[in-house]
Design a protein around this motif. Structure first.
Motif, PDB file in Angstrom:
ATOM      1  N   GLY A 150       0.767  -1.058   0.044  1.00 48.35           N
ATOM      2  CA  GLY A 150       0.185   0.020  -0.081  1.00 48.35           C
ATOM      3  C   GLY A 150       0.804   1.310  -0.190  1.00 48.35           C
ATOM      4  O   GLY A 150       0.310   2.330   0.312  1.00 48.35           O
ATOM      5  N   LEU A 151       2.106   1.305  -0.476  1.00 48.95           N
ATOM      6  CA  LEU A 151       2.975   2.384  -0.200  1.00 48.95           C
ATOM      7  C   LEU A 151       2.478   3.228  -1.390  1.00 48.95           C
ATOM      8  O   LEU A 151       2.672   4.486  -1.387  1.00 48.95           O
ATOM      9  CB  LEU A 151       4.572   1.901  -0.144  1.00 48.95           C
ATOM     10  N   GLY A 152       2.314   2.923  -2.530  1.00 50.19           N
ATOM     11  CA  GLY A 152       2.099   3.607  -3.623  1.00 50.19           C
ATOM     12  C   GLY A 152       0.781   4.395  -3.226  1.00 50.19           C
ATOM     13  O   GLY A 152       0.514   5.473  -3.526  1.00 50.19           O
ATOM     14  N   LYS A 153      -0.258   3.579  -2.812  1.00 50.57           N
ATOM     15  CA  LYS A 153      -1.630   4.457  -2.248  1.00 50.57           C
ATOM     16  C   LYS A 153      -1.261   5.485  -1.198  1.00 50.57           C
ATOM     17  O   LYS A 153      -1.706   6.473  -1.320  1.00 50.57           O
ATOM     18  CB  LYS A 153      -2.462   3.168  -1.673  1.00 50.57           C
ATOM     19  N   THR A 154      -0.194   5.041  -0.249  1.00 48.96           N
ATOM     20  CA  THR A 154       0.132   6.208   0.623  1.00 48.96           C
ATOM     21  C   THR A 154       0.701   7.498  -0.206  1.00 48.96           C
ATOM     22  O   THR A 154       0.160   8.551   0.377  1.00 48.96           O
ATOM     23  CB  THR A 154       1.114   5.618   1.567  1.00 48.96           C
ATOM     24  N   CYS A 155       1.392   7.490  -0.826  1.00 50.62           N
ATOM     25  CA  CYS A 155       1.819   8.416  -1.583  1.00 50.62           C
ATOM     26  C   CYS A 155       0.742   9.298  -2.285  1.00 50.62           C
ATOM     27  O   CYS A 155       0.835  10.451  -2.164  1.00 50.62           O
ATOM     28  CB  CYS A 155       3.006   8.193  -2.868  1.00 50.62           C
ATOM     29  N   LEU A 156       0.060   8.328  -2.951  1.00 49.42           N
ATOM     30  CA  LEU A 156      -1.355   9.023  -3.808  1.00 49.42           C
ATOM     31  C   LEU A 156      -2.015   9.844  -2.828  1.00 49.42           C
ATOM     32  O   LEU A 156      -2.685  11.025  -2.973  1.00 49.42           O
ATOM     33  CB  LEU A 156      -1.814   8.259  -4.645  1.00 49.42           C
ATOM     34  N   HIS A 157      -2.356   9.242  -1.696  1.00 52.71           N
ATOM     35  CA  HIS A 157      -3.315   9.947  -0.472  1.00 52.71           C
ATOM     36  C   HIS A 157      -2.814  11.200   0.046  1.00 52.71           C
ATOM     37  O   HIS A 157      -3.428  12.229   0.203  1.00 52.71           O
ATOM     38  CB  HIS A 157      -3.412   8.950   0.488  1.00 52.71           C
ATOM     39  N   GLN A 158      -1.419  11.240  -0.095  1.00 49.84           N
ATOM     40  CA  GLN A 158      -0.731  12.380   0.584  1.00 49.84           C
ATOM     41  C   GLN A 158      -0.537  13.806  -0.473  1.00 49.84           C
ATOM     42  O   GLN A 158      -0.408  14.733  -0.099  1.00 49.84           O
ATOM     43  CB  GLN A 158       0.538  12.167   1.179  1.00 49.84           C
ATOM     44  N   LEU A 159      -0.713  13.276  -1.847  1.00 47.97           N
ATOM     45  CA  LEU A 159      -0.245  14.153  -3.046  1.00 47.97           C
ATOM     46  C   LEU A 159      -1.099  15.345  -2.989  1.00 47.97           C
ATOM     47  O   LEU A 159      -0.552  16.466  -3.014  1.00 47.97           O
ATOM     48  CB  LEU A 159      -0.333  13.298  -4.186  1.00 47.97           C
ATOM     49  N   PRO A 160      -2.347  15.300  -2.863  1.00 51.93           N
ATOM     50  CA  PRO A 160      -3.056  16.590  -3.079  1.00 51.93           C
ATOM     51  C   PRO A 160      -2.761  17.582  -2.097  1.00 51.93           C
ATOM     52  O   PRO A 160      -2.501  18.805  -2.386  1.00 51.93           O
ATOM     53  CB  PRO A 160      -4.739  15.967  -2.779  1.00 51.93           C
ATOM     54  N   ASP A 161      -2.624  17.235  -0.728  1.00 54.86           N
ATOM     55  CA  ASP A 161      -2.229  18.221   0.413  1.00 54.86           C
ATOM     56  C   ASP A 161      -0.971  18.782   0.142  1.00 54.86           C
ATOM     57  O   ASP A 161      -0.404  19.853   0.210  1.00 54.86           O
ATOM     58  CB  ASP A 161      -2.318  17.633   1.766  1.00 54.86           C
ATOM     59  N   LEU A 162       0.021  18.085  -0.552  1.00 58.97           N
ATOM     60  CA  LEU A 162       1.614  18.256  -0.660  1.00 58.97           C
ATOM     61  C   LEU A 162       1.521  19.164  -1.677  1.00 58.97           C
ATOM     62  O   LEU A 162       2.266  20.019  -1.511  1.00 58.97           O
ATOM     63  CB  LEU A 162       2.299  16.874  -0.961  1.00 58.97           C
ATOM     64  N   VAL A 163       0.719  19.142  -2.898  1.00 54.31           N
ATOM     65  CA  VAL A 163       0.826  19.773  -4.139  1.00 54.31           C
ATOM     66  C   VAL A 163       0.162  21.192  -3.711  1.00 54.31           C
ATOM     67  O   VAL A 163       0.654  22.304  -3.948  1.00 54.31           O
ATOM     68  CB  VAL A 163      -0.057  19.300  -5.270  1.00 54.31           C
ATOM     69  N   ARG A 164      -1.064  21.425  -2.705  1.00 56.84           N
ATOM     70  CA  ARG A 164      -1.547  22.562  -2.385  1.00 56.84           C
ATOM     71  C   ARG A 164      -0.609  23.432  -1.490  1.00 56.84           C
ATOM     72  O   ARG A 164      -0.541  24.500  -1.705  1.00 56.84           O
ATOM     73  CB  ARG A 164      -2.882  22.195  -1.620  1.00 56.84           C
ATOM     74  N   GLU A 165       0.170  22.535  -0.710  1.00 61.93           N
ATOM     75  CA  GLU A 165       1.356  23.346   0.160  1.00 61.93           C
ATOM     76  C   GLU A 165       2.414  23.943  -0.874  1.00 61.93           C
ATOM     77  O   GLU A 165       2.784  25.084  -0.473  1.00 61.93           O
ATOM     78  CB  GLU A 165       1.873  22.269   1.308  1.00 61.93           C
ATOM     79  N   LEU A 166       2.832  23.320  -1.765  1.00 61.98           N
ATOM     80  CA  LEU A 166       3.969  23.579  -2.400  1.00 61.98           C
ATOM     81  C   LEU A 166       3.681  24.549  -3.476  1.00 61.98           C
ATOM     82  O   LEU A 166       4.314  25.411  -3.768  1.00 61.98           O
ATOM     83  CB  LEU A 166       4.479  22.227  -3.285  1.00 61.98           C
ATOM     84  N   TRP A 167       2.521  24.327  -3.944  1.00 60.70           N
ATOM     85  CA  TRP A 167       1.953  25.126  -5.321  1.00 60.70           C
ATOM     86  C   TRP A 167       0.641  25.513  -5.236  1.00 60.70           C
ATOM     87  O   TRP A 167      -0.235  24.865  -5.712  1.00 60.70           O
ATOM     88  CB  TRP A 167       2.089  24.754  -6.714  1.00 60.70           C
ATOM     89  N   PRO A 168       0.236  26.484  -4.317  1.00 60.31           N
ATOM     90  CA  PRO A 168      -1.210  26.620  -3.949  1.00 60.31           C
ATOM     91  C   PRO A 168      -2.068  26.973  -5.066  1.00 60.31           C
ATOM     92  O   PRO A 168      -3.252  26.797  -5.248  1.00 60.31           O
ATOM     93  CB  PRO A 168      -1.163  27.761  -2.935  1.00 60.31           C
ATOM     94  N   GLU A 169      -1.579  27.493  -6.242  1.00 63.00           N
ATOM     95  CA  GLU A 169      -2.214  27.959  -7.337  1.00 63.00           C
ATOM     96  C   GLU A 169      -2.775  26.789  -8.098  1.00 63.00           C
ATOM     97  O   GLU A 169      -3.511  26.865  -9.218  1.00 63.00           O
ATOM     98  CB  GLU A 169      -1.365  29.075  -8.293  1.00 63.00           C
ATOM     99  N   ALA A 170      -2.185  25.515  -8.180  1.00 60.28           N
ATOM    100  CA  ALA A 170      -2.708  24.435  -8.917  1.00 60.28           C
ATOM    101  C   ALA A 170      -3.988  24.229  -8.489  1.00 60.28           C
ATOM    102  O   ALA A 170      -4.515  24.328  -7.234  1.00 60.28           O
ATOM    103  CB  ALA A 170      -1.778  23.185  -8.301  1.00 60.28           C
ATOM    104  N   ARG A 171      -4.561  23.682  -9.613  1.00 58.38           N
ATOM    105  CA  ARG A 171      -5.949  23.085  -9.453  1.00 58.38           C
ATOM    106  C   ARG A 171      -6.472  21.958  -9.980  1.00 58.38           C
ATOM    107  O   ARG A 171      -7.484  21.378  -9.607  1.00 58.38           O
ATOM    108  CB  ARG A 171      -6.904  24.274 -10.430  1.00 58.38           C
ATOM    109  N   GLN A 172      -5.374  21.127 -10.591  1.00 61.30           N
ATOM    110  CA  GLN A 172      -5.642  19.899 -10.915  1.00 61.30           C
ATOM    111  C   GLN A 172      -4.247  19.020 -10.797  1.00 61.30           C
ATOM    112  O   GLN A 172      -3.069  19.657 -11.149  1.00 61.30           O
ATOM    113  CB  GLN A 172      -6.267  19.652 -12.029  1.00 61.30           C
ATOM    114  N   LEU A 173      -4.284  17.743 -10.703  1.00 65.53           N
ATOM    115  CA  LEU A 173      -3.203  16.911 -10.971  1.00 65.53           C
ATOM    116  C   LEU A 173      -3.417  15.927 -12.351  1.00 65.53           C
ATOM    117  O   LEU A 173      -4.626  15.625 -12.212  1.00 65.53           O
ATOM    118  CB  LEU A 173      -2.798  15.911  -9.786  1.00 65.53           C
ATOM    119  N   MET A 174      -2.241  15.634 -13.018  1.00 56.92           N
ATOM    120  CA  MET A 174      -2.525  14.768 -14.119  1.00 56.92           C
ATOM    121  C   MET A 174      -1.427  13.975 -13.988  1.00 56.92           C
ATOM    122  O   MET A 174      -0.243  14.246 -13.455  1.00 56.92           O
ATOM    123  CB  MET A 174      -2.685  15.694 -15.335  1.00 56.92           C
ATOM    124  N   LEU A 175      -1.642  12.809 -14.845  1.00 59.07           N
ATOM    125  CA  LEU A 175      -0.353  11.652 -14.935  1.00 59.07           C
ATOM    126  C   LEU A 175      -0.938  11.106 -16.150  1.00 59.07           C
ATOM    127  O   LEU A 175      -2.028  11.076 -16.762  1.00 59.07           O
ATOM    128  CB  LEU A 175      -0.244  10.805 -13.753  1.00 59.07           C
TER     129      LEU A 175
END
Length: 162
Positions: A97-122
């Motif tokens: 479940g480590l990949g899932k752990t990364c993905l769960h934390q990703l939205p908060d991490l991105v909002r903190e890093l780059w608050p202007e971001a509106r979406q994630l893509m891959l």
């Protein structure tokens, strides 16, 4: 088991070596590259448009990924988007479940890093059914074709940031 995502630049020398020592299965290297290539990508300019993160489990690097924005976005992403690249978990720690752990934390991490971001893509290879299913289970939406893959095209996945 304590997990944390930590910027590559803030890792100790030992943790940076652990990132480089991440082992992937052969087919995974074909799909996401390897840690050496990902770390080298951090030399891209402008540096403000790329960040690398290690997943530390009990202070040991067991995973790694890149985030890109603005001038470093791939052709299939635009606007206030952050793209996820090369999410890799050491083969010896997969299935926990480590990949899932990364993905769960990703939205908060991105909002903190780059608050202007509106979406994630891959982009995910259509043949990578495990990853595709994981992204969909976490609310990512299939958004159509991205780049040409080994067979057909990769699929773009999108997650709106609240």
């Amino acid at each position: 088991m304590k997990s944390i995502l930590k910027k590559y630049q803030t890792l100790s020398a030992l943790q940076r070596q652990q990132v480089l020592d991440i082992e992937l299965l052969g087919e995974q290297k074909t799909l996401v590259g390897d840690a050496h290539g990902a770390v080298h990508a951090l030399t891209a300019r402008p540096a403000s448009d790329i960040q690398g993160y290690a997943l530390l489990i009990d202070d040991v690097a067991r995973g790694f990924f890149l985030l890109k924005r603005r001038s470093l976005l791939p052709r299939w992403a635009n606007g206030q988007t952050v793209t996820l690249h090369g999410l890799m978990i050491d083969r010896r720690y997969q299935g926990r479940g480590l990949g899932k752990t990364c993905l769960h934390q990703l939205p908060d991490l991105v909002r903190e890093l780059w608050p202007e971001a509106r979406q994630l893509m891959l982009a995910v290879d259509l043949g990578n059914t495990t990853a595709h299913a994981l992204y969909r289970s976490l609310g990512w939406q299939d958004y159509g074709d991205a780049d040409r893959a080994l067979v057909g095209f990769e699929r773009r996945m999108l997650l709106k940031l609240p």
